[in-house]
Design an enzyme around this catalytic site. Structure first.
Site, PDB file in Angstrom:
ATOM      1  N   SER A 266       0.803  -1.226   0.000  1.00  0.00           N
ATOM      2  CA  SER A 266       0.000   0.000   0.000  1.00  0.00           C
ATOM      3  C   SER A 266       0.836   1.276   0.000  1.00  0.00           C
ATOM      4  O   SER A 266       0.320   2.332  -0.331  1.00  0.00           O
ATOM      5  CB  SER A 266      -0.946   0.019   1.205  1.00  0.00           C
TER       6      SER A 266
ATOM      7  N   ASP B 162      -3.461   7.868   7.840  1.00  0.00           N
ATOM      8  CA  ASP B 162      -4.414   6.972   8.520  1.00  0.00           C
ATOM      9  C   ASP B 162      -3.612   5.990   9.365  1.00  0.00           C
ATOM     10  O   ASP B 162      -2.409   6.177   9.557  1.00  0.00           O
ATOM     11  CB  ASP B 162      -5.355   6.285   7.511  1.00  0.00           C
TER      12      ASP B 162
ATOM     13  N   HIS C 221      -0.608   4.593   7.227  1.00  0.00           N
ATOM     14  CA  HIS C 221      -0.054   5.296   6.051  1.00  0.00           C
ATOM     15  C   HIS C 221       0.234   6.755   6.344  1.00  0.00           C
ATOM     16  O   HIS C 221      -0.304   7.324   7.292  1.00  0.00           O
ATOM     17  CB  HIS C 221      -1.029   5.164   4.874  1.00  0.00           C
TER      18      HIS C 221
END
Ligand SMILES: *[C@@H]1O[C@H](CO)[C@@H](O)[C@H](O)[C@H]1NC(C)=O
Ligand SMILES: *[C@@H]1O[C@H](CO)[C@@H](O)[C@H](O)[C@H]1NC(C)=O
Ligand SMILES: *[C@@H]1O[C@H](CO)[C@@H](O)[C@H](O)[C@H]1NC(C)=O
Length: 388
Positions: A32, A343, A346
């Protein structure tokens, strides 16, 4: 020493185009931290939190599948090298995408080790069964279309080597999820630690395979300081002040785990450099970059609440696994550009920009990516010099 170096590079105005002409393409693998739309394509669930605003709010103005408010480290590197933002491979291949200037195979949730490794140990990955091996397979499938004469196998390999020698390979970040799933699933640290040599060996084989295909410049990032992410800080919150680093506020035991992985990876890269002296293998120190920011947030333009996520479900760290960023009831900070963390796991675009700067010009990559370009005599020309 890191603080001094950080001060030096943050003072440089980060140029939009730092080393144009260095590389003709970028191929990216990972999870990610590098995915720009592949999981969104696989998942197809456009009501998942990350498929909704405020993801993408700062730069794209819409969710793109990136796990941030804007651009990723990879995007800033592409911009600085004068290349377009990479197409997400899975999303673009169905519309006959053009991969001449690169492709991004990274999938959010991907592990370095094959999904079978985790299945055998009853460790769940609810996001994807894609691993680094799967991403490399996609790359091998794409490669013939990028090389000029796909009729004869021998010349195919030679042509592909030509194609790849001018490419920048971004090998991750990958490996973080191999630990994140079992740690969240409360496996013993000892067990999770035993995975590290396997993860490092898998990254090493992927690097070797790409070098054998003709890659000459490869950037291999270490994992982030896991103990600084609000998901971990929330899940493993304790009253014991000794569990926390006094400077950053991160959880020591998790950062020590990250350091363990990173030190094994760095040692392995050193071995690979010896085996492949014609290749430039760059270690990208995401860990040091993030710690450096957390230790000097104001200097980098961030506020003081460094470990509070900009977007999340409330609580001390603005993280709640039941209220994801982008789903009903989340709360958002006023200024994402002043937050380090986006978040639970991240970072913000602002953080990505600084990390990318530190990889392109140093001190968080050695050699710095813009300098590695000059080491490739074939690619090197007067236009590929660093301008600043
Ligand atoms: C899509 O995501 C939402 C939000 O996470 C979830 O409630 C829903 O069950 C998901 N739908 C499918 C088909 O997976
Ligand atoms: C991953 O899952 C997809 C869809 O469920 C399946 O088609 C594919 O074979 C799986 N791949 C691996 C490597 O397990
Ligand atoms: C952060 O904290 C320091 C020390 O308390 C203070 O001097 C500084 O003004 C604060 N910075 C911001 C941006 O709030």
């Amino acid at each position: 020493m890191i603080a001094a170096a950080a001060a030096a590079f943050v003072l440089l105005l980060f140029p939009a185009v730092l080393a144009a002409g260095c590389y003709s393409s970028i191929f990216s693998f990972g999870d990610s931290l590098a995915d720009n739309g592949n999981l969104l394509h696989i998942d197809g669930n456009h009501s998942a939190g990350f498929a909704c605003l405020p993801y993408g709010m700062t730069y794209f103005g819409r969710p793109t599948g990136r796990f941030s408010d804007g651009r990723l480290i990879l995007d800033f590197i592409a911009e600085a090298l004068g290349l377009p933002l990479l197409p997400a491979y899975l999303d673009q291949r169905r519309v006959g995408g053009d991969f001449e200037q690169g492709a991004n195979f990274a999938v959010a949730g991907a592990t370095a080790l094959d999904s079978s490794f985790f299945k055998e140990r009853d460790i769940h990955n609810d996001f994807t069964n894609v691993s680094l091996g799967v991403e490399i397979r996609w790359f091998r499938q794409l490669l013939p279309s990028l090389c000029s004469s796909p009729s004869d196998k021998n010349s195919l390999m030679a042509d592909c080597a030509d194609t790849l020698q001018d490419s920048l390979i971004m090998m991750g970040e990958i490996g973080g999820n191999d630990y994140i799933y079992p740690i969240f699933q409360r496996r013993s640290l000892e067990e999770v630690k035993s995975f590290v040599p396997f993860v490092v060996a898998t990254i090493s084989s992927a690097v070797t395979e790409l070098i054998e295909l003709g890659a000459r410049t490869l950037v291999v990032p270490g994992i982030t300081p896991l103990g600084c992410h609000s998901a971990f800080l929330t899940e493993f919150q304790t009253q014991n002040v000794d569990d926390y680093d006094a400077g950053t506020g991160c959880l020591n035991w998790l950062n020590e785990f990250s350091t363990y992985h990173n030190s094994l990876l760095e040692a392995e890269l050193q071995t690979l450099r010896g085996l492949h002296p014609h290749a430039t293998i760059v270690y990208a120190d995401y860990f040091a970059a993030i710690i450096s920011i957390l230790n000097n947030p104001n200097q980098f333009g961030f506020g003081n609440d460094t470990l509070v996520s900009c977007c999340g479900g409330g609580g001390v760290y603005n993280y709640n696994p039941r209220i994801e960023c982008g789903s009903d009831g989340y709360s958002l900070c006023d200024e994402p550009s002043r937050c380090v963390i986006w978040d639970g796991l991240h970072m913000t675009e602002a953080t990505h920009r600084i990390i990318a700067g530190g990889l392109l010009q140093g001190p968080f990559a050695s050699p710095a990516i813009a300098d590695a370009c000059g080491l490739q005599s074939v690619v090197h020309s007067s236009t590929s010099r660093i301008v600043s």
